[in-house]
Design an enzyme around this catalytic site. Structure first.
Site, PDB file in Angstrom:
ATOM      1  N   HIS A 165      21.707  -2.678  53.172  1.00  0.00           N
ATOM      2  CA  HIS A 165      20.750  -1.746  52.568  1.00  0.00           C
ATOM      3  C   HIS A 165      19.919  -2.399  51.466  1.00  0.00           C
ATOM      4  O   HIS A 165      18.810  -1.941  51.172  1.00  0.00           O
ATOM      5  CB  HIS A 165      21.481  -0.513  52.017  1.00  0.00           C
ATOM      6  CG  HIS A 165      20.644   0.720  51.955  1.00  0.00           C
ATOM      7  ND1 HIS A 165      19.293   0.712  51.670  1.00  0.00           N
ATOM      8  CD2 HIS A 165      20.962   2.024  52.149  1.00  0.00           C
ATOM      9  CE1 HIS A 165      18.820   1.944  51.682  1.00  0.00           C
ATOM     10  NE2 HIS A 165      19.813   2.760  51.988  1.00  0.00           N
ATOM     11  N   ASN A 382      12.534   1.961  71.864  1.00  0.00           N
ATOM     12  CA  ASN A 382      12.649   1.796  73.311  1.00  0.00           C
ATOM     13  C   ASN A 382      12.839   0.318  73.636  1.00  0.00           C
ATOM     14  O   ASN A 382      11.953  -0.500  73.389  1.00  0.00           O
ATOM     15  CB  ASN A 382      11.377   2.333  73.981  1.00  0.00           C
ATOM     16  CG  ASN A 382      11.440   2.283  75.498  1.00  0.00           C
ATOM     17  OD1 ASN A 382      12.349   1.700  76.089  1.00  0.00           O
ATOM     18  ND2 ASN A 382      10.460   2.893  76.145  1.00  0.00           N
TER      19      ASN A 382
END
Length: 442
Positions: A165, A382
């Site tokens: 993070h 995708n």
């Protein structure tokens, strides 16, 4: 098989690999910003994506496709192939060593159908879907990106990853994954090129805190503000579609009816959570929410910036007021806190990190922290097999269970789009939370 709830499954993992960039990259030391390296962001952020089989992809192995795409993408995101180092004063920096991202290919003898008609957390055996390599769980000296691709019996697959993070916030991680999908589909260059420029969020030479930052104030121990053991927790997901949103909006009156969906939903959940926990009416309850501040800057933070440009404004209310006053009370507090997020607020946060040596934000049980991914595009990534049928945070935080909640865009059983909210609470409190939420939705 499909009607039997899935409670466990075994994953067979191949040997872990370190995936370096496909071509040589610069060897350099890059400082993180003073927003990046704060204490509360020093963890690996998990994300999971579920994909169906796509007959058009033939016998192509998704694990191989994503592995090759990762090597190509790390040419552009080469700092993510390096390792975090800690300098004087615990200042974080990334050593661009090209040691590589951690990658694991795996198989599981289950089908997507066994996860249920609608795939949503909590998931059984979720730990089996993430890389489990000794020594990879730290922040300093460990791989910054860790990916496991698990292929299923039905031809579908699951991508479970963790990203340090301190290197990326939610928008930065989304940008990285969208680019990974593009490369998997044959792109030679990401459509959005990564921008480093962490110096834009360094504290100034003479740091000066210009805002009150209640999110970093110490919370007095009153005997109730304790971290709850994970085994005492109940984790549930709740779907909020059009009908649920209309029901909640009817509880807001006057000028506040123009509030956003986020403001209204967060006010509702904060109120229900407080009622469920049954604190002393005089106790202060705190709400923190991650706010993306990229567009608050003049000039704006450059498109492609993938570092942390987030702040955590804090809202505080007496428990009695939160439980007994109309929903307008909480909505108004949240709207006011959102309006405080400016460029100067972000710079004030960076200065506070330097002056107070990176204090940790509130994480006790009197605190509710919301991460809003409702507009994130993790569900649009995708790799060639189409968009995922679920993409989002998979579980409650293990360090401070019951404190964090996430909003995830999803579809319900009827194909209706909405927001999935993941809530963790002590088991008795969860029953009260569900009861109170049902009252509000009626």
């Amino acid at each position: 098989m499909a009607n039997t709830p899935l409670t466990s499954f075994i994953v067979k993992r191949h040997a872990p690999e370190l995936i370096s960039s496909a071509t040589p990259t610069p060897r350099e030391l890059k400082l993180l910003s003073d927003i990046d390296d704060q204490e509360g962001l020093r963890y690996l952020n998990p994300l999971v994506q579920f994909y169906r089989m796509n007959p058009k992809m033939g016998k192509r192995n998704p694990a191989s496709v994503i592995r090759e795409a990762l090597a190509k993408l790390l040419v552009f995101y080469y700092p993510l192939a390096g390792r975090i180092k800690e300098g004087p004063g615990r200042k974080l920096m990334v050593d661009c060593t090209n040691e590589g991202a951690l990658y694991v290919e795996a198989e599981a003898h289950v089908t997507l159908e066994q996860f249920g008609k609608t795939i949503r957390p909590p998931f059984p055996c979720i730990e089996n879907l993430f890389c489990d390599v000794p020594g990879s769980g730290g922040i300093v000296g460990s791989p910054l990106v860790q990916i496991q691709v698990t292929c299923l019996l039905c031809g579908g697959f699951i991508v479970a990853l963790k990203i340090n993070h301190t290197m990326c916030d939610g928008e930065g991680a989304q940008q990285f994954l969208m680019a990974l999908g593009e490369m998997a589909q044959g792109a030679l260059v990401p459509s959005v090129l990564p921008v480093w420029k962490r110096e834009l969020l360094y504290a100034r030479n003479s740091p000066h805190v210009t805002f009150p930052h209640l999110e970093y104030d110490d919370v007095l121990d009153n005997g109730h503000n304790h971290v709850i053991a994970i085994e005492e927790m109940s984790l549930k997901s709740f779907f909020f579609g059009r009908a649920e949103m209309l029901a909640l909006r009817r509880l807001v009156s006057g000028n506040l009816k123009t509030c956003t969906t986020f403001e209204m939903l967060t006010a509702c959940l904060w109120r229900c959570r407080t009622i469920a926990l049954q604190p002393n009416p005089e106790e202060d309850m705190h709400l923190l929410f991650f706010a993306n501040a990229r567009l608050k800057f003049n000039p704006p933070i450059p498109v492609g910036y993938y570092g942390n440009c987030i702040v955590l404004p804090c809202v505080t209310s007496r428990a009695g007021d939160l439980c007994n006053k109309p929903l307008n009370h909480a909505v108004e507090l949240i709207m006011k806190a959102k309006s405080c997020v400016t460029e100067e607020y972000v710079r004030s946060t960076a200065h506070l990190m330097v002056m107070k040596e990176r204090p940790l934000f509130k994480t006790t049980s009197s605190t509710f922290i919301v991460s809003n991914l409702a507009r994130a595009r993790f569900n649009k990534v995708n790799y060639g097999w189409g968009e995922p049928i679920f993409a989002g945070f998979p579980k409650d935080d293990e360090v401070t269970p019951g404190v964090f909640s996430s909003y995830i865009p999803t579809l319900n059983d009827n194909g209706e789009s909405g927001i999935l909210v993941l809530i963790g609470l002590p088991i008795p409190a969860m029953k009260k939370f569900v009861k109170e939420l049902n009252i509000m939705l009626k």
